[in-house]
Design a protein around this motif. Structure first.
Motif, short mmCIF file in Angstrom:
data_model
loop_
_atom_site.label_atom_id
_atom_site.label_comp_id
_atom_site.label_asym_id
_atom_site.label_seq_id
_atom_site.Cartn_x
_atom_site.Cartn_y
_atom_site.Cartn_z
N TYR A 94 36.44 41.79 49.07
CA TYR A 94 36.66 40.95 47.90
C TYR A 94 37.68 41.62 46.99
O TYR A 94 37.52 42.77 46.61
N LEU A 95 38.76 40.88 46.66
CA LEU A 95 39.82 41.46 45.83
C LEU A 95 39.73 41.03 44.37
O LEU A 95 40.23 41.72 43.49
N GLY A 96 39.13 39.87 44.10
CA GLY A 96 39.04 39.39 42.73
C GLY A 96 39.28 37.90 42.66
O GLY A 96 39.30 37.21 43.68
N ASN A 97 39.50 37.41 41.44
CA ASN A 97 39.72 35.98 41.22
C ASN A 97 41.07 35.77 40.54
O ASN A 97 41.43 36.51 39.63
N LEU A 98 41.80 34.77 41.01
CA LEU A 98 43.14 34.48 40.47
C LEU A 98 43.13 34.29 38.96
O LEU A 98 44.05 34.70 38.26
N ALA A 99 42.07 33.65 38.44
CA ALA A 99 42.00 33.36 37.01
C ALA A 99 41.83 34.63 36.18
O ALA A 99 42.12 34.64 35.00
N GLU A 100 41.37 35.70 36.81
CA GLU A 100 41.06 36.93 36.07
C GLU A 100 41.98 38.09 36.42
O GLU A 100 41.86 39.16 35.84
N ASN A 101 42.86 37.89 37.38
CA ASN A 101 43.64 39.03 37.87
C ASN A 101 45.08 38.60 38.16
O ASN A 101 45.35 37.98 39.18
N ALA A 102 45.98 38.92 37.25
CA ALA A 102 47.38 38.48 37.36
C ALA A 102 48.09 39.08 38.57
O ALA A 102 48.91 38.42 39.21
N THR A 103 47.77 40.33 38.93
CA THR A 103 48.47 40.96 40.06
C THR A 103 48.11 40.27 41.38
O THR A 103 48.90 40.30 42.32
N LEU A 104 46.94 39.64 41.43
CA LEU A 104 46.56 38.90 42.65
C LEU A 104 47.51 37.73 42.88
O LEU A 104 47.85 37.43 44.02
N SER A 105 47.92 37.06 41.80
CA SER A 105 48.84 35.93 41.93
C SER A 105 50.14 36.38 42.60
O SER A 105 50.67 35.69 43.47
N GLU A 106 50.63 37.55 42.19
CA GLU A 106 51.86 38.08 42.79
C GLU A 106 51.64 38.40 44.27
O GLU A 106 52.48 38.09 45.11
#
Length: 174
Positions: free
Chosen positions: A8-20
């Motif tokens: 599990y890496l996180g949630n897009l709504a809570e983690n801006a670096t995941l969007s990248e």
């Protein structure tokens, strides 16, 4: 071949670096999107087919729910973006004073509980999660012949999902 996602890496709504990371992965075949149901989001083992046709197995602890925008990583390093499907729920309302037939209502609650059909009582409405065939749930409720009882269906978007789980906490604890 099935991709196995356990990290599990996180949630897009809570983690801006995941969007990248997702944007980079989209360009490099290292990206999978899956649509799952609210019921599946609770399971420890979820089998899904990605939008691109690749089978994905998701393994997680049962003590947390997958949410819209959650991102997992597969053993092969691919990113998996979770989308929750709209949720169809049965809504029970009453047009008459329900205090006139408390025994029937207690019996209805008992039967819903015996079937393990998850319910939420909110704003004088009873929401029933459809974990079984809607016709079965509906006919079971109608068999009580409670005056003024009305049944309708509501489609809830992933952002308005009702959480029927006894585990209302859906954050991942590592």
């Amino acid at each position: 071949m099935t991709e196995l996602a356990e990290i599990y890496l996180g949630n897009l709504a809570e983690n801006a670096t995941l969007s990248e990371r997702i944007e980079k992965a989209r360009q490099s075949e290292g990206f999978l999107e899956v649509d799952i149901t609210e019921v599946d989001s609770r399971k420890g083992r979820i089998y899904a087919r990605s939008n691109s046709g690749i089978d994905v197995g998701i393994v997680k602890s049962r003590d947390w729910l997958l949410r819209e925008g959650d991102v997992l990583e597969t053993a092969q390093g691919k990113l998996v973006l979770i989308h929750l499907r709209s949720q169809k729920v049965l809504v029970i309302t009453f047009s008459e004073k329900i205090s006139n037939f408390p025994i029937k209502l207690i019996h209805l609650g008992h039967v819903l509980g015996n079937h393990h059909w998850p319910i939420i009582v909110q704003d004088n409405k009873i929401y029933v999660e459809l974990i079984t065939d809607a016709e079965v749930v509906e006919s079971t409720i109608r068999d009580f012949h409670i005056p003024g009882l009305q049944l309708e269906y509501e489609l809830r978007s992933p952002h308005e999902h009702l959480s029927f789980s006894q585990h209302s906490e859906h954050h991942h604890h590592s």
